[in-house]
Motif scaffolding. Structure first.
Motif, PDB file in Angstrom:
ATOM      1  N   ARG A   1      22.177   2.263 -11.915  1.00 11.80           N
ATOM      2  CA  ARG A   1      21.566   3.556 -11.600  1.00 11.80           C
ATOM      3  C   ARG A   1      20.267   3.423 -10.802  1.00 11.80           C
ATOM      4  NH1 ARG A   1      22.784   5.784 -17.710  1.00 11.80           N
ATOM      5  NH2 ARG A   1      24.886   6.591 -17.280  1.00 11.80           N
ATOM      6  N   GLY A   2      19.853   2.206 -10.522  1.00 12.31           N
ATOM      7  CA  GLY A   2      18.727   1.986  -9.635  1.00 12.31           C
ATOM      8  C   GLY A   2      17.373   2.302 -10.220  1.00 12.31           C
ATOM      9  N   THR A   3      17.188   2.133 -11.530  1.00 17.18           N
ATOM     10  CA  THR A   3      15.870   2.362 -12.125  1.00 17.18           C
ATOM     11  C   THR A   3      14.982   1.137 -11.881  1.00 17.18           C
ATOM     12  OG1 THR A   3      16.547   1.537 -14.295  1.00 17.18           O
ATOM     13  CG2 THR A   3      16.874   3.872 -13.869  1.00 17.18           C
ATOM     14  N   ASP A   4      13.805   1.099 -12.495  1.00 18.85           N
ATOM     15  CA  ASP A   4      12.856   0.008 -12.283  1.00 18.85           C
ATOM     16  C   ASP A   4      13.062  -1.108 -13.299  1.00 18.85           C
ATOM     17  OD1 ASP A   4      11.722   1.473 -10.254  1.00 18.85           O
ATOM     18  OD2 ASP A   4       9.895   1.990 -11.347  1.00 18.85           O
ATOM     19  N   TRP A   5      12.900  -2.344 -12.835  1.00 21.89           N
ATOM     20  CA  TRP A   5      12.877  -3.468 -13.755  1.00 21.89           C
ATOM     21  C   TRP A   5      12.053  -4.593 -13.140  1.00 21.89           C
ATOM     22  CZ3 TRP A   5      17.105  -2.613 -10.621  1.00 21.89           C
ATOM     23  CH2 TRP A   5      17.498  -3.664  -9.792  1.00 21.89           C
TER      24      TRP A   5
ATOM     25  N   GLN B   1       1.363  -7.096 -15.724  1.00 20.56           N
ATOM     26  CA  GLN B   1       0.479  -6.061 -16.282  1.00 20.56           C
ATOM     27  C   GLN B   1      -0.586  -5.660 -15.267  1.00 20.56           C
ATOM     28  OE1 GLN B   1      -2.182  -7.282 -19.441  1.00 20.56           O
ATOM     29  NE2 GLN B   1      -1.929  -5.319 -20.488  1.00 20.56           N
ATOM     30  N   ARG B   2      -1.136  -6.641 -14.558  1.00 29.98           N
ATOM     31  CA  ARG B   2      -2.156  -6.328 -13.553  1.00 29.98           C
ATOM     32  C   ARG B   2      -1.563  -5.530 -12.399  1.00 29.98           C
ATOM     33  NH1 ARG B   2      -3.391 -11.749 -14.862  1.00 29.98           N
ATOM     34  NH2 ARG B   2      -2.471 -12.566 -12.933  1.00 29.98           N
ATOM     35  N   VAL B   3      -0.361  -5.908 -11.962  1.00 25.18           N
ATOM     36  CA  VAL B   3       0.272  -5.228 -10.834  1.00 25.18           C
ATOM     37  C   VAL B   3       0.647  -3.793 -11.198  1.00 25.18           C
ATOM     38  CG1 VAL B   3       2.315  -5.215  -9.342  1.00 25.18           C
ATOM     39  CG2 VAL B   3       1.117  -7.365  -9.799  1.00 25.18           C
ATOM     40  N   LEU B   4       1.109  -3.580 -12.419  1.00 29.17           N
ATOM     41  CA  LEU B   4       1.631  -2.272 -12.829  1.00 29.17           C
ATOM     42  C   LEU B   4       0.621  -1.456 -13.624  1.00 29.17           C
ATOM     43  CD1 LEU B   4       5.200  -3.365 -13.987  1.00 29.17           C
ATOM     44  CD2 LEU B   4       4.510  -2.477 -11.758  1.00 29.17           C
TER      45      LEU B   4
ATOM     46  N   ALA C   1       0.838  -1.198   0.000  1.00 24.93           N
ATOM     47  CA  ALA C   1       0.000   0.000   0.000  1.00 24.93           C
ATOM     48  C   ALA C   1       0.875   1.251   0.000  1.00 24.93           C
ATOM     49  CB  ALA C   1      -0.902  -0.007   1.238  1.00 24.93           C
ATOM     50  N   GLY C   2       0.482   2.209  -0.825  1.00 19.20           N
ATOM     51  CA  GLY C   2       1.218   3.467  -0.896  1.00 19.20           C
ATOM     52  C   GLY C   2       2.346   3.484  -1.901  1.00 19.20           C
ATOM     53  N   ILE C   3       2.685   2.328  -2.454  1.00 25.07           N
ATOM     54  CA  ILE C   3       3.752   2.261  -3.462  1.00 25.07           C
ATOM     55  C   ILE C   3       3.109   2.386  -4.833  1.00 25.07           C
ATOM     56  CG2 ILE C   3       5.562   0.869  -4.505  1.00 25.07           C
ATOM     57  CD1 ILE C   3       6.291   1.834  -1.742  1.00 25.07           C
ATOM     58  N   VAL C   4       3.402   3.483  -5.518  1.00 24.27           N
ATOM     59  CA  VAL C   4       2.887   3.706  -6.866  1.00 24.27           C
ATOM     60  C   VAL C   4       4.083   3.924  -7.784  1.00 24.27           C
ATOM     61  CG1 VAL C   4       1.454   5.135  -8.358  1.00 24.27           C
ATOM     62  CG2 VAL C   4       0.766   4.734  -5.983  1.00 24.27           C
ATOM     63  N   PRO C   5       4.336   3.034  -8.722  1.00 25.53           N
ATOM     64  CA  PRO C   5       5.479   3.222  -9.625  1.00 25.53           C
ATOM     65  C   PRO C   5       5.370   4.542 -10.376  1.00 25.53           C
ATOM     66  CG  PRO C   5       4.552   1.024  -9.858  1.00 25.53           C
ATOM     67  CD  PRO C   5       3.599   1.801  -9.014  1.00 25.53           C
ATOM     68  N   ALA C   6       6.480   5.214 -10.503  1.00 26.69           N
ATOM     69  CA  ALA C   6       6.503   6.503 -11.202  1.00 26.69           C
ATOM     70  C   ALA C   6       6.493   6.270 -12.706  1.00 26.69           C
ATOM     71  CB  ALA C   6       7.736   7.306 -10.802  1.00 26.69           C
ATOM     72  N   ALA C   7       5.521   6.893 -13.387  1.00 33.95           N
ATOM     73  CA  ALA C   7       5.383   6.683 -14.830  1.00 33.95           C
ATOM     74  C   ALA C   7       6.555   7.262 -15.610  1.00 33.95           C
ATOM     75  CB  ALA C   7       4.068   7.289 -15.313  1.00 33.95           C
TER      76      ALA C   7
END
Length: 404
Positions: free
Chosen positions: A287-291, A76-79, A20-26
């Motif tokens: 660089r610590g981006t998302d994957w 896809q559902r999670v993100l 909860a509260g974690i929203v990936p940055a677009a």
């Protein structure tokens, strides 16, 4: 991103939902890693989450692409709140090219259909030189692959034997030529410090690799991992452990030879022909981006949350077939842990680490690091921590100085 030993962590809900509260940055770059956990032979030094045919009870390799497609649908559902096209896709292993080009292309199509693949994206497949042909490389390029990373390791027979590598060194040139003909970028991977390897053995391997004129070269010091066949042989006194001083000489040699051939170092173990040929996927890790890492044992990082999948391919497929996330556990690193990781990773790359990212109490350590020849003085004046070559050899000491 699939080591064999998984860490402990917090439980993951069956649907894989983020906390909860974690929203990936677009607006953050998004990468995809697909782990292919199959090898013909287990190399004595390797502790990655890989399996030979006799270790796959309860699992059919031909079913694997369907399991990955199920995890892609789960992702896809999670993100869904932050759909992003993949900037990079990396098929690692294991030996991804043990799967058919249709299987690899099908998984890539699933990524494309689900997330989209950004224009100009980097799509890499790791390959053993014995597991590709000019025809298979052409088919991979037609499927959307842009880059192949070829596991050369050495050209010296007794070094390859010490590593339990079974490929014919002559096949490396054939694989590189086939990749070139298919229009693919080419990376060649080497390992140094194997039992019995001399400095001249290493020179022969680096010289042979550079003669192929790859776009990119990786050279990794052999690390003895607990639980591997090589670790057991060293404990039994059958072979000698790697010599730190000799490995340092080997690193200096590859750095000299790559520089003379027109390559630039951009990360401690990686060199490329200019910035366009750097591994963008690996830079995203540093660089610590998302994957999102798909496959058994694969690790993911989205929105500051890290998780890792169950290890065995059969357990992985079974969970997905039941509609359950394959994640074994997860964690949200605290601020101190994130800072340590940032210093550890960003200090390894050529652009370095912003000095103001270092805790204020530790910034004074920069003067001592300059005096010891471990970081570049001119870069420090401009506010960045950039390793010298000596600093690259002693990168852990630099990190300690900036964090302890």
């Amino acid at each position: 991103m699939s080591p064999s030993v998984l860490p402990d962590g917090d439980p993951v809900p069956a649907d894989g939902a983020l906390p909860a509260g974690i929203v990936p940055a677009a607006d953050r770059d998004f990468g995809v890693y697909i782990h292919v956990p199959y090898c013909r032979v287990r190399c004595g030094y390797c502790d990655f989450n890989t399996y030979t045919a006799d270790e796959l009870r309860g699992h059919r390799r031909d079913d694997y692409p369907d399991a990955v497609a199920q995890e892609i649908a789960l992702a896809q559902r999670v993100l869904e709140a932050a759909p992003r096209p993949a900037q990079t896709v990396f098929f690692g292993g294991g030996t991804p090219t043990l799967l058919s080009t249709d299987a690899l292309g099908g998984m890539l199509s699933a990524v494309r259909d689900t997330f989209g693949i950004a224009p100009g994206a980097e799509v890499t497949v790791e390959a053993n030189p014995d597991s590709v042909t000019p025809e298979s490389l052409a088919r991979l390029a037609a499927a959307g692959v842009t880059r192949v990373s070829i596991g050369m390791q050495s050209v010296v027979p007794h070094v390859l034997a010490a590593l339990d590598r079974t490929h014919d060194p002559a096949n490396v040139a054939t694989a590189v030529a086939g990749a070139r003909a298919a229009g693919l970028d080419v990376s060649v991977d080497l390992i140094y410090g194997a039992p019995g390897e001399s400095l001249e053995d290493w020179r022969a391997s680096v010289t042979a690799a550079l003669a192929l004129e790859p776009d990119h070269l990786s050279a990794y010091a052999l690390i003895i991992e607990d639980g591997t066949k090589l670790a057991r042989r060293i404990r039994a006194g059958e072979v000698a452990a790697p010599d730190d001083d000799l490995q340092a000489e080997m690193y200096e040699l590859v750095d000299d030879l790559t520089a003379a051939a027109g390559y630039d170092w951009y990360e401690v173990s990686n060199w490329s022909r200019g910035g366009a040929h750097r591994s963008r996927h690996n830079l995203a890790y540093w660089r610590g981006t998302d994957w999102w890492g798909f496959g058994p044992g694969a690790h993911s990082h989205v929105g500051g949350v890290r998780w890792w999948n169950v290890k065995h391919p059969a357990a992985y497929a079974q969970r997905l077939s039941q509609g359950i996330s394959p994640a074994a556990a997860r964690e949200i690193p605290d601020e101190e842990a994130r800072l340590l990781e940032r210093i550890l990773l960003e200090s390894r790359i050529r652009e370095g680490l912003p000095l103001d990212a270092v805790p204020a109490r530790q910034r004074g350590a920069a003067a001592g690091l300059i005096a010891d020849g471990l970081i570049e003085g001119a870069d420090a004046v401009r506010g960045r921590v950039v390793l010298t070559r000596r600093g690259r050899l002693l990168a852990d000491a630099v990190v300690r100085a900036l964090t302890e």
